[in-house]
Design an enzyme around this catalytic site. Structure first.
Site, PDB file in Angstrom:
ATOM      1  N   THR A 169       4.389 -16.966 -11.939  1.00  0.00           N
ATOM      2  CA  THR A 169       5.003 -17.325 -10.746  1.00  0.00           C
ATOM      3  C   THR A 169       4.580 -18.236  -9.527  1.00  0.00           C
ATOM      4  O   THR A 169       3.301 -18.082  -9.580  1.00  0.00           O
ATOM      5  CB  THR A 169       5.625 -15.968 -10.140  1.00  0.00           C
ATOM      6  OG1 THR A 169       6.286 -16.067  -8.943  1.00  0.00           O
ATOM      7  CG2 THR A 169       4.521 -15.132  -9.991  1.00  0.00           C
ATOM      8  N   SER A 204       3.481  -9.154  -3.590  1.00  0.00           N
ATOM      9  CA  SER A 204       4.126  -7.884  -3.943  1.00  0.00           C
ATOM     10  C   SER A 204       3.035  -7.423  -5.130  1.00  0.00           C
ATOM     11  O   SER A 204       2.345  -8.165  -5.566  1.00  0.00           O
ATOM     12  CB  SER A 204       5.381  -8.041  -4.402  1.00  0.00           C
ATOM     13  OG  SER A 204       5.509  -8.760  -5.710  1.00  0.00           O
ATOM     14  N   TYR A 206       4.412  -6.882  -8.152  1.00  0.00           N
ATOM     15  CA  TYR A 206       4.777  -7.504  -9.103  1.00  0.00           C
ATOM     16  C   TYR A 206       4.069  -8.939  -9.193  1.00  0.00           C
ATOM     17  O   TYR A 206       3.578  -9.262 -10.365  1.00  0.00           O
ATOM     18  CB  TYR A 206       6.143  -8.146  -8.853  1.00  0.00           C
ATOM     19  CG  TYR A 206       6.668  -9.108  -9.742  1.00  0.00           C
ATOM     20  CD1 TYR A 206       6.807  -9.231 -10.927  1.00  0.00           C
ATOM     21  CD2 TYR A 206       7.014 -10.337  -8.704  1.00  0.00           C
ATOM     22  CE1 TYR A 206       7.123 -10.552 -11.767  1.00  0.00           C
ATOM     23  CE2 TYR A 206       7.231 -11.466  -9.566  1.00  0.00           C
ATOM     24  CZ  TYR A 206       7.426 -11.394 -10.969  1.00  0.00           C
ATOM     25  OH  TYR A 206       7.553 -12.778 -11.470  1.00  0.00           O
ATOM     26  N   HIS A 207       4.097  -9.853  -7.947  1.00  0.00           N
ATOM     27  CA  HIS A 207       3.212 -10.988  -7.826  1.00  0.00           C
ATOM     28  C   HIS A 207       1.998 -11.013  -8.450  1.00  0.00           C
ATOM     29  O   HIS A 207       1.150 -11.655  -8.951  1.00  0.00           O
ATOM     30  CB  HIS A 207       3.695 -11.553  -6.774  1.00  0.00           C
ATOM     31  CG  HIS A 207       4.844 -12.144  -6.302  1.00  0.00           C
ATOM     32  ND1 HIS A 207       5.921 -11.622  -5.689  1.00  0.00           N
ATOM     33  CD2 HIS A 207       5.512 -13.279  -6.730  1.00  0.00           C
ATOM     34  CE1 HIS A 207       7.202 -12.012  -5.401  1.00  0.00           C
ATOM     35  NE2 HIS A 207       6.720 -13.369  -6.358  1.00  0.00           N
ATOM     36  N   LYS A 210       1.146 -10.989 -12.061  1.00  0.00           N
ATOM     37  CA  LYS A 210       1.111 -12.077 -12.837  1.00  0.00           C
ATOM     38  C   LYS A 210      -0.394 -12.914 -12.380  1.00  0.00           C
ATOM     39  O   LYS A 210      -0.773 -13.695 -13.210  1.00  0.00           O
ATOM     40  CB  LYS A 210       2.171 -13.144 -11.905  1.00  0.00           C
ATOM     41  CG  LYS A 210       3.689 -12.608 -12.442  1.00  0.00           C
ATOM     42  CD  LYS A 210       3.872 -12.917 -13.843  1.00  0.00           C
ATOM     43  CE  LYS A 210       5.368 -12.094 -14.026  1.00  0.00           C
ATOM     44  NZ  LYS A 210       5.922 -12.731 -15.467  1.00  0.00           N
TER      45      LYS A 210
END
Ligand code: USQ
Length: 414
Positions: A169, A204, A206-207, A210
């Site tokens: 991302t 976050s 989530y980020h 990645k």
């Protein structure tokens, strides 16, 4: 001896024209085939004549239900999807239901299928979901990172020459006060120079998964010389691709505060007369691209695989916009088309992020491979409105879950 030489000719012929040698005919495995990007990518690859193998455990469907939401576009069960696909196109997909984070299951699938390329979209993809509490943070962190590790080991053991196309991302880079390169940059420090990965500052849990995936992929590439494309993708919007137009087989479209992304949410808000909600000052700037263009980019990466032993990074987005700009574009397009001006109402930002910042990421590598955007953003927004008006009732039912409630700083220990 004669037999052997005929065999050798066949072997050579086979090598020259094998699926691997001809990038237009491949066996593509799509992990997360039931998702927003997985499904239209499967349609694209099938229509091109490639063989498609899919894996999914339907976690997104389950987790979207967890927050009392559902896709605005009605999507049938995966079995129904396959049935309709067969009826409309005569084509089929080999499908495995299971979790890529389960090493036994995944290695077995890879041993059986031996794909030429594997597209990894099977990760938890929502930043807000990862910030809902410790359980969701752990779930996201463990499942995402383990799935990529499983993929790395399975490729090394079964098809070491295959292409790993991994969805990362743009959010890995964060919003630094300098230009963002495509993965690596030249740096001079204390009089010495090097070409290094650009520092990551995700926003976050989530980020961050990645970022960890990218680090692991780089290391795997050094260890085993795997071919890897790490795609730093921006925010995707839209309801349509060429193949969705042809088949009528929609992908999912989420608009709630956890699973919906900015532009898709703004279009849904305008459609049902809710205020469009840029968070905070609205100067948050991100790279955006349409679903059609996202699929085109992934397909281009598949057709132009990395060299043996190459790890490459693509920044995949079309243009960058602030959410304020997007909100006013959505407002304008709606007003022109339907003679009613939606309200824009800034709401307190539930996230921890810069609301005004410099943003200038490079995105040249895909353009060099021939990528051109398919439509102006305004034209794509018109199409989204057309589709969303058809499903207006379904959006009305989701009104309660649209406004932001997941507050980054309050992420609870439960
Ligand atoms: N935002 C608003 N109003 C809203 C929703 C979002 O102002 O109603 C703002 C957010 O604060 C943020 C920006 O829009 O600054 C983007 O948020 P988003 O929810 O559209 O996207 P994000 O959470 O960053 O994640 C999405 C996908 C993720 C992908 C990422 C690409 O869910 O899977 O990796 O976009 S990127 O943003 O480039 O990191």
């Amino acid at each position: 001896m004669k037999h052997l030489s005929i065999f050798s000719i066949f072997w050579l012929f086979g090598k020259l024209f094998s699926l691997k040698g001809n990038p237009d005919k491949m066996k593509v495995m799509i992990l997360g085939i039931d998702g927003y990007i997985g499904w239209p990518l499967a349609l694209r690859e099938l229509m091109k004549g490639n063989e498609v193998v899919g894996v999914d455990n339907f976690f997104t469907r389950k987790r979207v239900k967890e927050v009392n939401s559902e896709s605005v576009t009605p999507i049938p069960s995966f079995q129904q999807r396959l049935k309709k696909l067969k009826e409309k196109t005569g084509k089929s997909i080999t499908f495995y239901r299971g979790d890529v984070a389960d090493p036994k299951f995944f290695l077995e699938v890879m041993r059986r299928e031996k794909p030429d390329a594997i597209v990894h979209l099977a990760e938890q993809r929502s930043a807000p979901y990862s910030m809902r509490g410790l359980r969701q943070a752990t779930d996201t962190m463990v499942k995402n990172i383990v799935s990529t590790l499983n993929l790395i080991y399975a490729v090394k053991d079964t098809v070491p020459n295959a292409h790993i196309l991994k969805l990362g991302t743009m959010g890995e880079y964060g919003t630094p006060n300098i230009d963002i390169p495509e993965g690596f940059f030249d740096i001079e420090y204390n009089g010495r120079k090097d070409f290094l990965p650009f520092p990551k500052q995700a926003g976050s849990w989530y980020h961050w998964t990645k970022v960890h995936d990218s680090n692991n992929l780089m290391f795997a590439n050094r260890l085993w010389k795997l071919r890897i494309t790490d795609v730093m993708q921006g925010v995707v919007y839209g309801t349509r691709t060429k193949e969705i137009d042809q088949t009528g087989l929609f992908s999912r479209f989420d608009i709630d505060e956890v699973w919906g992304t900015a532009l898709n949410r703004f279009c849904a808000q305008a459609t049902v007369g809710l205020p469009i909600t840029p968070y905070g000052k609205g100067g948050q700037t991100r790279g955006f691209l349409s679903l059609e263009d996202s699929i085109t980019c992934l397909d281009l990466a598949l057709s132009n695989p990395p060299k043996e032993g190459e790890y490459r990074v693509f920044n995949q987005f079309d243009e960058h916009y602030s959410v304020r700009e997007l909100a006013s574009m959505v407002q304008q397009v709606y007003a022109e088309a339907y003679k009613k001006t939606p309200e824009i109402r800034s709401v307190p930002n539930p996230r921890l992020e810069a609301e005004e910042h410099y943003y200038n990421p490079a995105h040249e590598k895909l353009a060099k491979l021939g990528y051109r955007r398919s439509k102006e953003l305004r034209d794509e927004v018109k199409i989204i409105f057309r589709d969303l008006r058809t499903y207006r009732r379904r959006i009305e039912k989701l009104k309660e879950v649209i406004n932001p409630r997941t507050i980054w700083k309050d992420s609870p220990t439960k």
